[in-house]
Design an enzyme around this catalytic site. Structure first.
Site, short mmCIF file in Angstrom:
data_model
loop_
_atom_site.label_atom_id
_atom_site.label_comp_id
_atom_site.label_asym_id
_atom_site.label_seq_id
_atom_site.Cartn_x
_atom_site.Cartn_y
_atom_site.Cartn_z
N THR A 11 0.81 -1.28 0.25
CA THR A 11 -0.06 -0.03 -0.06
C THR A 11 0.77 1.34 0.18
O THR A 11 0.49 2.26 -0.59
CB THR A 11 -0.99 -0.24 1.22
N SER A 54 1.68 -7.65 -0.77
CA SER A 54 2.44 -8.54 0.03
C SER A 54 1.87 -9.86 0.20
O SER A 54 2.81 -10.96 0.26
CB SER A 54 2.75 -8.03 1.41
N THR A 87 1.37 -4.37 4.25
CA THR A 87 1.57 -4.92 5.81
C THR A 87 0.76 -6.15 5.97
O THR A 87 1.12 -6.77 6.99
CB THR A 87 0.57 -3.80 6.46
N ASP A 88 0.26 -6.69 4.94
CA ASP A 88 -0.69 -8.21 5.16
C ASP A 88 0.37 -9.07 5.66
O ASP A 88 -0.18 -9.91 6.59
CB ASP A 88 -1.40 -8.48 3.88
N1 ASP Z 1 -3.44 -4.01 2.59
C1 ASP Z 1 -1.98 -4.00 2.32
C2 ASP Z 1 -0.85 -3.10 2.73
O1 ASP Z 1 -1.09 -2.74 3.61
C3 ASP Z 1 -1.81 -4.82 1.04
C4 ASP Z 1 -0.18 -5.42 0.93
O2 ASP Z 1 -0.12 -6.17 2.02
O3 ASP Z 1 0.61 -5.50 0.08
O4 ASP Z 1 -0.16 -2.94 2.01
#
Ligand code: ASP
Length: 320
Positions: A11, A54, A87-88
């Site tokens: 993100t 991710s 973050t995932d």
């Molecule tokens: N929602 C996720 C982020 O916080 C998407 C990911 O993990 O790429 O980046």
């Protein structure tokens, strides 16, 4: 002071015109350009590693990331390393690196919950705080860090707690190692590296490790599917308990020579060693020769994979 920024996507690197359907498109130089204050703090060199959300990141990419970080660690011009990621699964990558990297150059992971095209994106602040953290020379040897929302966490302990809120990374039970107050890094606990590091043989790295959470009256087939796998990681209920109806399936899995690694599904606490004796209790798991893990299920799977790739399962986990 110079910092290497490794951009992997997520993100923090995603853009869209209306905030929806965001995809990782920005590179490390773009991320740095969004934080003019970085120029007062460091000279930043960007390394483009990947541009993926991710959940698409693989164990092989984690191993490649370790190699890149080890290389950067040998560069005398690099004083700190910051990795940006979605973050995932960030906690899994950060923990993987923590298990494999013992260099002296500090490493921090960060990301964002709100992409740069929505109001109040959190990526620029997270990046700046991460840079300040890896340049702070009072940390000692904390291991790999996760810096988010002005808090500093150990990769080993941190987890993503909220699916959407910017205050998502937390360390259950113990709290963060430190905070960033007005740009000042303040350590609240003495950070220590708690794990041995593992030299993995990349060809031995496998994703064929099942991770299953125990639930009331769960179907045994959820476990027997792991009979031909490289490992079964199980998040048991409470202090290490499973329904007695799945004990035969666990016996089959272990009988097939598959390592069984158990943790608790509770967000806090560890497995009991000698409290209960009912069928399906920690006593049963110990009779089965289960390895005990004290990190969450997703990290238990990372640790199992790294330990297998290093041929050091017995060093990675206790078998009470
Ligand atoms: N929602 C996720 C982020 O916080 C998407 C990911 O993990 O790429 O980046």
């Amino acid at each position: 002071m110079s910092v290497a920024l490794i951009a992997t996507g997520g993100t923090i690197a995603s853009t869209s015109t209306d905030g929806a359907d965001a995809e990782p498109e920005l590179d490390g130089a773009d991320l740095a350009a969004a934080v003019p204050q970085l120029g007062d703090v460091t000279e930043l060199s960007a390394h483009e590693f990947s541009k993926v959300p991710s959940p698409q990141f693989t164990l092989d990419q984690m191993a490649d990331l370790v190699t890149l970080i080890q290389d950067l660690n040998t560069n005398p011009d690099v004083d700190g390393i910051v990795v940006t990621q979605g973050t995932d699964i960030l906690e899994e990558t950060a923990y993987f690196v923590d298990l494999c990297y013992d260099g002296a150059t500090p490493v921090a992971f960060t990301g964002a919950m709100r992409n740069p095209s929505v109001a109040s994106p959190d990526g620029p602040g997270n990046l700046l705080s991460s840079v300040r953290t890896v340049l702070d020379d009072t940390a000692g040897d904390p291991g790999v860090l996760v810096v988010f929302n002005d808090r500093i966490h150990a990769a080993r302990d941190v987890t993503k707690m909220h699916s959407m809120n910017t205050d998502t990374f937390r360390t259950p039970e113990f709290g963060p190692l430190g905070v960033i107050d007005e740009g000042r890094v303040v350590w609240m606990r003495t950070p220590t590296r708690s794990d041995p590091t593992f030299d993995i043989v990349p060809e031995q790295l496998t994703n064929d490790i099942h991770a299953v959470t125990a639930t009331a009256e769960m179907p045994p087939a959820q476990l027997t599917i792991a009979m031909a796998s490289a490992g079964l990681c199980l998040a048991a209920t409470g202090a290490g308990h499973v329904p007695d109806s799945i004990v035969p399936a666990l016996e089959d899995v272990v009988g097939a020579g598959v390592p069984l690694v158990v943790t608790t599904r509770c967000p806090e606490g560890r497995l009991a060693r000698a409290t209960y004796g009912f069928r399906g209790s920690e006593a049963t798991l110990q009779d089965l020769g289960a390895f005990y893990s004290d990190v969450n299920l997703q990290k238990t799977r990372i640790r199992t994979s790294v330990a297998i790739a290093a041929d050091r399962l017995d060093d990675a986990f206790e078998r009470p």
